[in-house]
Write a protein that holds these residues in place. Structure first.
Motif, PDB file in Angstrom:
ATOM      1  N   ASP A 356       0.812  -1.215   0.000  1.00 21.05           N
ATOM      2  CA  ASP A 356       0.000   0.000   0.000  1.00 21.05           C
ATOM      3  C   ASP A 356       0.846   1.266   0.000  1.00 21.05           C
ATOM      4  N   ASN A 357       2.165   1.146  -0.095  1.00 18.07           N
ATOM      5  CA  ASN A 357       3.021   2.313  -0.293  1.00 18.07           C
ATOM      6  C   ASN A 357       3.107   2.707  -1.752  1.00 18.07           C
ATOM      7  N   ALA A 358       2.371   2.019  -2.604  1.00 20.92           N
ATOM      8  CA  ALA A 358       2.452   2.271  -4.042  1.00 20.92           C
ATOM      9  C   ALA A 358       1.070   2.220  -4.670  1.00 20.92           C
ATOM     10  N   ILE A 359       0.956   2.834  -5.846  1.00 26.31           N
ATOM     11  CA  ILE A 359      -0.219   2.777  -6.704  1.00 26.31           C
ATOM     12  C   ILE A 359       0.184   2.012  -7.952  1.00 26.31           C
ATOM     13  N   TYR A 360      -0.731   1.225  -8.498  1.00 28.73           N
ATOM     14  CA  TYR A 360      -0.389   0.504  -9.732  1.00 28.73           C
ATOM     15  C   TYR A 360      -1.546   0.555 -10.715  1.00 28.73           C
ATOM     16  N   ALA A 361      -1.237   0.290 -11.973  1.00 29.62           N
ATOM     17  CA  ALA A 361      -2.247   0.277 -13.027  1.00 29.62           C
ATOM     18  C   ALA A 361      -2.959  -1.065 -13.009  1.00 29.62           C
ATOM     19  N   ALA A 362      -4.222  -1.061 -12.557  1.00 24.12           N
ATOM     20  CA  ALA A 362      -4.996  -2.298 -12.485  1.00 24.12           C
ATOM     21  C   ALA A 362      -5.641  -2.635 -13.822  1.00 24.12           C
ATOM     22  N   GLU A 363      -5.814  -1.623 -14.681  1.00 26.87           N
ATOM     23  CA  GLU A 363      -6.378  -1.834 -16.016  1.00 26.87           C
ATOM     24  C   GLU A 363      -5.606  -0.986 -17.012  1.00 26.87           C
ATOM     25  N   GLY A 364      -5.604  -1.417 -18.261  1.00 26.42           N
ATOM     26  CA  GLY A 364      -5.025  -0.632 -19.343  1.00 26.42           C
ATOM     27  C   GLY A 364      -3.633  -1.029 -19.751  1.00 26.42           C
ATOM     28  N   CYS A 365      -2.971  -1.886 -18.963  1.00 29.97           N
ATOM     29  CA  CYS A 365      -1.589  -2.256 -19.284  1.00 29.97           C
ATOM     30  C   CYS A 365      -1.492  -3.030 -20.602  1.00 29.97           C
ATOM     31  N   GLU A 366      -2.559  -3.734 -20.965  1.00 30.42           N
ATOM     32  CA  GLU A 366      -2.522  -4.532 -22.192  1.00 30.42           C
ATOM     33  C   GLU A 366      -2.454  -3.663 -23.437  1.00 30.42           C
ATOM     34  N   TYR A 367      -2.787  -2.353 -23.293  1.00 24.50           N
ATOM     35  CA  TYR A 367      -2.749  -1.456 -24.440  1.00 24.50           C
ATOM     36  C   TYR A 367      -1.436  -0.680 -24.531  1.00 24.50           C
TER      37      TYR A 367
END
Length: 472
Positions: A356-367
């Motif tokens: 939880d010290n970070a934010i990540y891309a949960a959607e959209g990485c496939e593009y």
């Protein structure tokens, strides 16, 4: 066994024949932090005493308190000794510019009997491996070793005859001068590498690092997909996937729609504000991370709960442990969320747990070409522009509000490849500089070791450096 012409003397025997020639600083209530003032006589503290160098970090006391502590005073040429910390003792000379001063607790002042030894000889001797070895079995303390004044006074060390001392000091400082010049050059190279890395990234996001896709297409007589078309295609695909998922949810609840009004619930990503932004290279366009990615925070996983498997645990500053369970299975882009490392950008290459010290891309990485996004987002100086007063932070709004340059997809891959190549070369040079700097530091100690074994003065300058290098 001492070299011919040398004898063993204690530090106390090197002190001048006057009361208080060797003294430490005042302890207890005699000198507290509240006694410090903005001006007045100087206070010599541990942080002032470098290995052969006086570090000019200032602290002052009033003239009245200075008079009360007169037995702890320092004058130009005195040997200042640190008696708390690692590699004890550590010594330097009081500079002429110091002016009226006293030593603080955990520091000692040695006024040398110049008929017996020179102050510069004693300073180098106290900084040598010979002195460190003699003191190693005598220091006290577990966390931070401490060298008491009585131990320092009784420390027995090899001392050359008076004339030989001047030759030894001259030889030491000749070697040190060359090593200092080499170290300064290495530090300059490191600074230049930082500027070089920044210039590579700047050229990459300005379309100046590799030929643009528009240039190559004209040269090769073919068409290409501009970044604006790529962006429209990705936005359409994101909407299509949302509609598929939403329709499946409605049908699963037995609420199959009879018209398309449900599609109006889709929230289009906000277009970035490009007013006042520079013109981009042909085929590029402005975009925002929010048009590509849907962000979420990582999940709390304290160190004691990590079960030490093959899955890396990633926080705001990179890998911080390992676990036997993954939070994310596919490559994603990770951004430090809070603290000193907020705004750090990482790209994962497989299964990982993100804290939880970070934010990540949960959607959209496939593009997305994630390494390209790491490059363009890393040039946005997220850390310096983070929110918060006490504890800086980056949130999803910060990321979505960014406006970044987007290249055509094939050009993105070529940019990533060239950035990786150039930064890899820079990293190799940086590692070589670090290795050389470490070797210089070891050579300093090797030179001192040779000096006080009586084997430095008569040796060839280059030969000593070569031999000392092999010994380190």
């Amino acid at each position: 066994m001492n070299a011919p012409g040398w004898r063993t003397l204690s530090v106390g025997q090197l002190a001048a024949d006057e009361a208080g020639a060797l003294t430490d600083g005042p302890f207890g209530s005699n000198l507290k932090s509240e006694h410090y003032t903005d001006s007045g006589p100087r206070v010599v503290r541990l942080q002032n005493i470098g290995c052969g160098v006086f570090v000019d970090e200032r602290a002052h006391i009033s003239g009245e308190r200075f008079q009360r502590l007169s037995k702890h005073t320092v004058k130009s040429g005195d040997v200042l000794v640190a008696m708390l910390g690692d590699r004890l003792p550590r010594a330097c000379l009081a500079p002429e510019a110091l002016g009226p001063a006293i030593v603080k607790a955990d520091c000692a002042r040695l006024r040398v009997n110049e008929a017996v030894a020179s102050s510069r000889f004693v300073m180098h001797l106290l900084n040598s491996p010979v002195a460190h070895k003699a003191a190693a079995d005598l220091v006290h303390g577990v966390g931070r070793p401490r060298l008491g004044l009585g131990i320092l006074r009784s420390l027995e060390l090899p001392v050359a005859d008076r004339l030989e001392q001047d030759r030894i000091v001259a030889a030491i400082e000749s070697h040190f001068s060359r090593l200092d010049a080499a170290t300064a050059t290495l530090e300059r190279v490191q600074r230049n590498l930082e500027r070089y890395r920044a210039s590579v990234l700047k050229a990459a996001v300005e379309g100046r690092l590799v030929p643009t896709e528009a240039e190559l297409a004209r040269k090769e007589g073919r068409s290409y997909e501009p970044a604006s078309v790529l962006l429209k295609r990705i936005l359409a695909e994101r909407r299509r996937r949302w509609e598929e998922a939403e329709l499946a949810k409605l049908k699963a609840k037995g609420k199959a729609p009879t018209d398309d009004r449900w599609k109006a619930r889709y929230v289009e990503p906000v277009e970035p504000d490009t007013a006042g932004l520079p013109v981009l290279p042909e085929g590029w366009c402005w975009a925002s991370p929010g048009q590509f990615f849907a962000w979420t925070s990582g999940s709390f996983l304290p160190k004691k709960a990590q079960r030490g498997g093959s899955i890396p645990v990633l926080g705001g500053n990179g890998v911080s442990g390992s676990h036997d369970e993954a939070l994310v299975l596919t490559p994603t882009i990770v951004v430090g969320r809070v603290g000193a490392h907020c705004g750090n950008i990482h790209v994962t290459d497989g299964a990982v747990w993100i804290t939880d010290n970070a934010i990540y891309a949960a959607e959209g990485c496939e593009y997305a070409v994630l390494p390209f996004w790491r490059i363009v987002m890393s040039t946005q100086n997220l850390n310096a522009n983070a929110g918060g007063t006490g504890q800086p932070y980056v949130n999803q709004n910060h990321l979505n509000d960014l406006v970044v340059p987007l290249a055509p997809e094939s050009e993105q891959h070529r940019i990533v490849q060239e950035v990786d190549r150039l930064l890899s070369q820079a990293n190799c040079i940086a590692l070589a500089c670090q290795s050389s700097a470490t070797r210089c530091a070891r050579l300093l100690q090797s030179i001192l070791k040779w000096a006080f074994e009586g084997r430095l003065v008569n040796a060839d300058l280059d030969g000593v450096l070569s031999i000392a290098s092999s010994q380190s």
